[in-house]
Structures are given as C-alpha cells and as structure tokens.
Design a protein around this motif. Structure first.
Motif, mmCIF file in Angstrom:
data_model
loop_
_atom_site.group_PDB
_atom_site.id
_atom_site.type_symbol
_atom_site.label_atom_id
_atom_site.label_comp_id
_atom_site.label_asym_id
_atom_site.label_seq_id
_atom_site.Cartn_x
_atom_site.Cartn_y
_atom_site.Cartn_z
ATOM 1 N N ARG A 1 -3.879 8.278 -3.026
ATOM 2 C CA ARG A 1 -4.175 9.701 -3.215
ATOM 3 C C ARG A 1 -4.069 10.774 -2.057
ATOM 4 N N PRO A 2 -4.212 10.171 -0.618
ATOM 5 C CA PRO A 2 -3.435 11.233 0.289
ATOM 6 C C PRO A 2 -2.195 11.478 0.036
ATOM 7 N N ARG A 3 -1.432 10.408 0.034
ATOM 8 C CA ARG A 3 -0.016 10.364 -0.217
ATOM 9 C C ARG A 3 0.653 11.489 -1.303
ATOM 10 N N LEU A 4 0.044 11.030 -2.483
ATOM 11 C CA LEU A 4 0.420 12.242 -3.595
ATOM 12 C C LEU A 4 0.096 13.325 -3.515
ATOM 13 N N ASP A 5 -1.211 13.570 -3.019
ATOM 14 C CA ASP A 5 -1.690 14.914 -2.649
ATOM 15 C C ASP A 5 -0.591 15.641 -1.871
ATOM 16 N N ASP A 6 -0.349 14.889 -0.676
ATOM 17 C CA ASP A 6 0.438 15.508 0.232
ATOM 18 C C ASP A 6 1.978 16.124 -0.443
ATOM 19 N N LEU A 7 2.584 15.197 -1.270
ATOM 20 C CA LEU A 7 3.920 15.360 -1.765
ATOM 21 C C LEU A 7 3.853 16.148 -3.017
ATOM 22 N N ALA A 8 2.959 15.923 -3.872
ATOM 23 C CA ALA A 8 3.049 16.645 -5.007
ATOM 24 C C ALA A 8 1.918 17.704 -5.354
ATOM 25 N N GLY B 1 5.038 19.964 -4.797
ATOM 26 C CA GLY B 1 6.484 19.327 -5.061
ATOM 27 C C GLY B 1 6.486 18.215 -6.092
ATOM 28 N N GLN B 2 7.371 17.480 -5.794
ATOM 29 C CA GLN B 2 7.468 16.038 -6.396
ATOM 30 C C GLN B 2 7.157 14.800 -5.543
ATOM 31 N N ALA B 3 6.700 13.946 -6.319
ATOM 32 C CA ALA B 3 6.360 12.464 -5.577
ATOM 33 C C ALA B 3 7.382 11.584 -6.574
ATOM 34 N N PHE B 4 7.923 10.390 -5.974
ATOM 35 C CA PHE B 4 8.242 9.443 -6.675
ATOM 36 C C PHE B 4 7.758 7.978 -6.238
ATOM 37 N N VAL B 5 7.271 7.591 -7.445
ATOM 38 C CA VAL B 5 6.677 6.340 -7.058
ATOM 39 C C VAL B 5 7.426 5.181 -7.749
ATOM 40 N N THR B 6 7.874 4.218 -6.813
ATOM 41 C CA THR B 6 8.489 2.998 -7.580
ATOM 42 C C THR B 6 7.760 1.724 -7.384
ATOM 43 N N VAL B 7 7.474 0.972 -8.491
ATOM 44 C CA VAL B 7 6.844 -0.264 -8.774
ATOM 45 C C VAL B 7 7.938 -1.324 -8.849
ATOM 46 N N LEU B 8 7.755 -2.394 -7.847
ATOM 47 C CA LEU B 8 8.468 -3.407 -7.916
ATOM 48 C C LEU B 8 7.839 -4.640 -8.560
ATOM 49 N N PHE B 9 8.490 -5.384 -9.489
ATOM 50 C CA PHE B 9 8.139 -6.447 -10.238
ATOM 51 C C PHE B 9 8.682 -7.873 -10.004
ATOM 52 N N ASP B 10 7.901 -8.919 -10.103
ATOM 53 C CA ASP B 10 8.461 -10.151 -10.046
ATOM 54 C C ASP B 10 9.136 -10.373 -11.299
ATOM 55 N N ALA C 1 8.128 -12.608 -13.448
ATOM 56 C CA ALA C 1 7.365 -12.553 -14.576
ATOM 57 C C ALA C 1 6.827 -11.117 -15.051
ATOM 58 N N GLY C 2 7.472 -10.031 -14.651
ATOM 59 C CA GLY C 2 7.141 -8.650 -14.749
ATOM 60 C C GLY C 2 5.630 -8.246 -14.031
ATOM 61 N N LYS C 3 5.339 -8.856 -13.138
ATOM 62 C CA LYS C 3 3.889 -8.426 -12.461
ATOM 63 C C LYS C 3 4.229 -7.694 -11.120
ATOM 64 N N ILE C 4 3.408 -6.914 -10.890
ATOM 65 C CA ILE C 4 3.437 -5.982 -9.636
ATOM 66 C C ILE C 4 3.686 -6.766 -8.495
ATOM 67 N N ASP C 5 4.793 -6.461 -7.576
ATOM 68 C CA ASP C 5 5.032 -7.168 -6.495
ATOM 69 C C ASP C 5 5.297 -6.204 -5.223
ATOM 70 N N GLY C 6 5.006 -5.033 -5.579
ATOM 71 C CA GLY C 6 5.187 -3.784 -4.432
ATOM 72 C C GLY C 6 5.185 -2.498 -5.052
ATOM 73 N N PHE C 7 4.967 -1.480 -3.950
ATOM 74 C CA PHE C 7 4.849 -0.195 -4.293
ATOM 75 C C PHE C 7 5.708 0.665 -3.348
ATOM 76 N N ALA C 8 6.256 1.929 -3.627
ATOM 77 C CA ALA C 8 6.739 2.547 -2.720
ATOM 78 C C ALA C 8 6.522 4.261 -3.062
ATOM 79 N N ILE C 9 5.951 4.886 -2.366
ATOM 80 C CA ILE C 9 5.650 6.454 -2.500
ATOM 81 C C ILE C 9 6.713 7.306 -1.617
ATOM 82 N N LYS C 10 7.589 7.864 -2.394
ATOM 83 C CA LYS C 10 8.664 8.778 -1.548
ATOM 84 C C LYS C 10 8.613 10.171 -2.030
ATOM 85 N N PRO C 11 9.090 11.071 -1.244
ATOM 86 C CA PRO C 11 9.303 12.494 -1.593
ATOM 87 C C PRO C 11 10.563 12.721 -2.316
#
Length: 326
Positions: free
Chosen positions: A41-48, A74-83, A85-95
C-alpha cells in the motif's frame, strides 16, 4: 493471472494470495498482512496515489506478468514473477518499465540490519538492502581490508548532514576539497558531496544517492562491462582514474569505476575477502542479459542457495542477475 493477484492484494485477500504461492515463496520470511500494510500500500500510494485504479495488464513472457495502476500521483507498474507451475515466485513495484533496475545490498550481520537501514534512510530514498553477512570489516585505505564498493551521496546542506550522520553512528575519515568521507555504523566508507545542481531535493531526506562506486585496477574495462550490462552508454565523467556511466536519460544513481592502488578483488564467498556490497539486478529477459554479461567478461560463481545466479564482473565484484521481481 497477474491482474487477479494484484486485485487480491488491493482488497487484502490473503487466502487467495497464499493459495497461489510457489513452494519457494511459501518459505519467505514474511507475514502477508504486514507486507500489504508496510510495502504494497505505501509503495503504490507513493507512486500512483490512494485513488488509484488498475488500468492495464500485459503478458511480458512465460514467467512474468505486469499490471499498471494509475492515480492522482502518476503510475505504478507491478510485475508478478511466476514459477514453472504458474505460482507466484516474486513481485516488483516500480515507477516505470525500465529494464535493468538494480538494488545495492550492503553487507552486515543480521543484528545490524535495521540499524543500518535506519541510518541510510536518513540520507536518501535509495534502492538499498541490508544483510547477508559482513565478514571482514573494511578499513579505509587499507589494501588488506578494502572497501570494494562505496556510495556517494549528494546533500543539500553538507554541515547539517555531517552533524546528523555523526550523531547516528558515522565516523569522519577525511575532508577533501569537494567532498567528505565517513564510515557508516558498521564500517562501510561513504562520501558526502555538496549539492551544486539541485539534485538533492525533497523535505523527507537529507540528499540523494548519486553514485555507486566500484574499486578496480582498470576503470575502462569495468566501465565498458557495466555499460553493456546496464544499458548505460553515456559518460558523466571520464578520466584515467575514474569513469562515471549513466543511461540515455541521466538518472540517479549512476555507476562509477574507480582505480585504486594495489587493488585486491573480493573472493566470494570467502568472509576474509568479502564483497562488502553487491548489486542485485532485475531484467525481464534474464537469459539474454546472462549472455551479454558473459560475453563482456563476467564469470559464473558457484551457487550458494539463492534464487538468482551469481556472477563476478571483470574486477571480481559479485552481482546477482535476477528476473524482475525475483
């Protein structure tokens, strides 16, 4: 799937997120409720902005999905990394969607991590992480215990900043005409430069992280390497002693290669010859960047149990090549 996960995080649907975590992600040392409250929430609040809405999504490749939030800030770009099997393996929140974003891991023992985090948070809002052990502490200008990498900060008020860092555990080492050198609370040297071009702006920090400076015996060789890996083709400084590289659009932090006498490279993972700091670099196409790094003189280092492969640059500094969000 990335959209569904982002929407679940927005509404704090913990059970949905946990149901699609990878085996590796289930071993993360995190509490989802706390991560949503303290990071998401803080990261997305800050960016978007708090009034954000999810406005787009796209399939990046077979392991990455990306969504875009837009709001009053502004905008926030959220990347979801999958393994696989299609399961969540990581996140990135960037401007933005710039590839090759790097973070700097500052070596320290676990008991010092929060103290060091609080110290550097006073100086700048920067992509710093802390931990992974310290090994032998650096000693200023001692080739037997080299600093290997140090950070240059540009600050609005040099005198005030010096007083603050000294009051929070820094030690003054040396004054030069254009900068001052200190050590942080665990012994890593860093430099403070006065702001001469208005870069150190913002009321919530003392300055900005201007450069990540790597010691070496051949600045030209090291600068060419990192220019290729990080897509930083331009030079903000170019002397026999020091080369500072930057991207097509100059942004901070830049990266510098600096020659030192009697240079002695790290011998990762030997704690007697530690890296002191290292870069974690995220790419959408990690495999392609691995080829680039190897073709420009990188060496693959033995795995130590982490998720990202580890390499050494031509000067011996370890770095991790990761997928975005890994």
């Amino acid at each position: 799937m990335a959209r569904e996960i982002a929407e679940a995080l927005e509404r704090s649907d913990i059970s949905m997120v946990q149901s699609v975590l990878s085996v590796r992600a289930r071993d993360w040392d995190w509490v989802p409720e706390e991560w949503i409250a303290d990071v998401w929430r803080p990261r997305l609040d800050d960016l978007a902005g708090a009034d954000r809405t999810l406005v787009g999504q796209r399939h990046v490749n077979n392991v990455l999905g990306r969504v875009v939030f837009e709001g009053s800030r502004g905008q926030a770009f959220v990347t979801v990394l999958f393994d696989e099997a299609g399961k969540i393996d990581g996140f990135a929140i960037k401007p933005d969607e710039l590839d090759g974003t790097f973070g700097i891991v500052v070596g320290c023992d676990d008991e010092d991590a929060e103290r060091l985090r609080a110290f550097y948070d006073l100086l700048a809002r920067a992509p710093l992480g802390f931990g992974e052990g310290l090994g032998r502490r650096p000693s200023w200008q001692d080739p037997e215990a080299p600093q290997q990498i140090h950070l240059d900060f540009v600050v609005t008020d040099l005198e005030d900043t010096e007083a603050v860092v000294l009051g929070h555990g820094a030690v003054a080492l040396e004054d030069f005409d254009d900068h001052r050198v200190f050590t942080d609370p665990v012994g890593h040297p860093f430099c403070l430069y006065p702001d001469t071009d208005g870069r150190a702006v913002g009321p919530d920090r003392l300055g900005v992280l201007a450069r990540v400076v790597m010691d070496c015996d051949d600045p030209e060789l090291l600068a060419r390497f990192w220019s290729a890996v990080l897509d930083m083709p331009n030079r903000a400084e170019d002397t026999a002693h020091r080369i500072v590289i930057t991207g097509e659009t100059p942004s901070l932090p830049m990266l510098a290669a600096q020659s030192v006498e009697d240079y002695r490279p790290p011998q990762w993972p030997d704690p007697l010859h530690p890296a002191q700091m290292h870069l974690d670099i995220g790419f959408d196409d990690r495999t392609m960047k691995e080829r680039v790094a190897l073709s420009h003189g990188a060496s693959r280092l033995p795995a130590q149990g982490g998720s990202c492969p580890v390499y050494a640059d031509p000067a011996g500094h370890p770095f991790c090549l990761c997928y975005t969000g890994e």
